[in-house]
Write a protein that holds these residues in place. Structure first.
Motif, mmCIF file in Angstrom:
data_model
loop_
_atom_site.group_PDB
_atom_site.id
_atom_site.type_symbol
_atom_site.label_atom_id
_atom_site.label_comp_id
_atom_site.label_asym_id
_atom_site.label_seq_id
_atom_site.Cartn_x
_atom_site.Cartn_y
_atom_site.Cartn_z
ATOM 1 N N HIS A 163 48.308 72.535 45.254
ATOM 2 C CA HIS A 163 47.895 73.491 44.223
ATOM 3 C C HIS A 163 48.714 73.301 42.948
ATOM 4 C CE1 HIS A 163 46.588 77.128 42.274
ATOM 5 N NE2 HIS A 163 47.820 77.600 42.252
ATOM 6 N N TYR A 204 38.029 70.507 42.146
ATOM 7 C CA TYR A 204 38.627 71.778 42.564
ATOM 8 C C TYR A 204 39.333 71.682 43.905
ATOM 9 C CZ TYR A 204 36.553 74.187 38.645
ATOM 10 O OH TYR A 204 36.241 74.600 37.364
ATOM 11 N N ALA A 241 42.527 73.986 44.267
ATOM 12 C CA ALA A 241 42.456 75.202 43.453
ATOM 13 C C ALA A 241 42.595 76.438 44.334
ATOM 14 C CB ALA A 241 41.132 75.246 42.695
ATOM 15 N N TRP A 260 47.302 70.434 41.190
ATOM 16 C CA TRP A 260 46.015 70.779 40.589
ATOM 17 C C TRP A 260 46.214 71.572 39.297
ATOM 18 C CZ3 TRP A 260 43.538 75.431 39.525
ATOM 19 C CH2 TRP A 260 42.189 75.332 39.188
#
Length: 232
Positions: free
Chosen positions: A100, A135, A138, A103
């Motif tokens: 994450h 994504y 995410a 990202w």
């Protein structure tokens, strides 16, 4: 019983376009005495022992080529082998926290937030970028949905399929959330988290799941047009 015509039709057609001598020459060389080319065929295995051995070698080599070439798995076999399923030991929330953070850096780069002191995003410019972005990693939260039980569901995206987002929740559970009739919410924090003595709030985005009903590689090469979506 009908008799065959004594005069060839090609002679009549050639006589219309050429002189008699030229027409006769063309007809004789191109039609009457035209060579018939035959393609050589393989020897018959039943003729002699040598032909039988040659035929057996060719058949053996053909079968060996087929056996050496791997046959791709069908969709049914892939589902039975659980190739694309995430194993249970890897369905842990803490495993995907570093993903994450990567990202978030990725989103700041495509939105132009990592270069300077930019603190806002233009909706017209950022819309196509958000739709075509990847994504995986995410932290998505279901903010609105026609299925009320899905509202508030939150987790890291571990698989982005054509019609669903598969997420890992904080309770280490794998949830499959359909994209259709669903609005997802996510945040993109600024690098460092602070600026000029006060904390900078992260940028908050909401995306329509219906706009993402395509595989991630397909969305990257697709052009989207702005239009009004029906209410949930």
């Amino acid at each position: 019983m009908a008799t065959e015509p004594t005069h060839h039709i090609a002679e009549s057609l050639l006589a219309r376009a050429h002189s008699p001598n030229t027409a006769n020459t063309i007809f004789r060389e191109r039609v009457k005495h035209r060579p018939l080319l035959l393609r050589p065929t393989s020897p018959d295995p039943a003729l002699n022992a040598r032909s039988q051995r040659q035929h057996a070698r060719l058949q053996k080599a053909k079968l060996q080529r087929k056996s050496n070439k791997p046959k791709p798995l069908s969709a049914k076999q892939k589902r039975a082998l659980c190739i694309y399923d995430i194993p249970k030991p890897q369905r842990r929330y803490a495993i995907y926290e570093p993903l994450h953070r990567m990202w978030c850096d990725y989103m700041r780069q495509i939105l132009g937030l990592s270069e300077g002191n930019k603190t806002y995003v233009d909706a017209n410019a950022a819309g196509p970028m958000l739709v075509s972005a990847d994504y995986h990693g995410a932290l998505l939260e279901v903010s609105r949905s026609r299925c009320i039980s899905r509202v508030g569901l939150k987790g890291f995206v571990v698989k982005d399929t054509k019609f669903t987002f598969e997420i890992i929740t904080a309770a280490d559970e794998l949830k499959v959330v359909p994209k259709e009739h669903t609005v997802f919410r996510f945040e993109v924090p600024f690098a460092g988290g602070e600026g000029e003595g006060e904390e900078r709030k992260p940028l908050v985005f909401e995306i329509q799941g219906g706009q993402f009903e395509a595989r991630a590689p397909d969305r990257a090469n697709k052009k989207f047009r702005v239009h009004i979506d029906p209410d949930l």
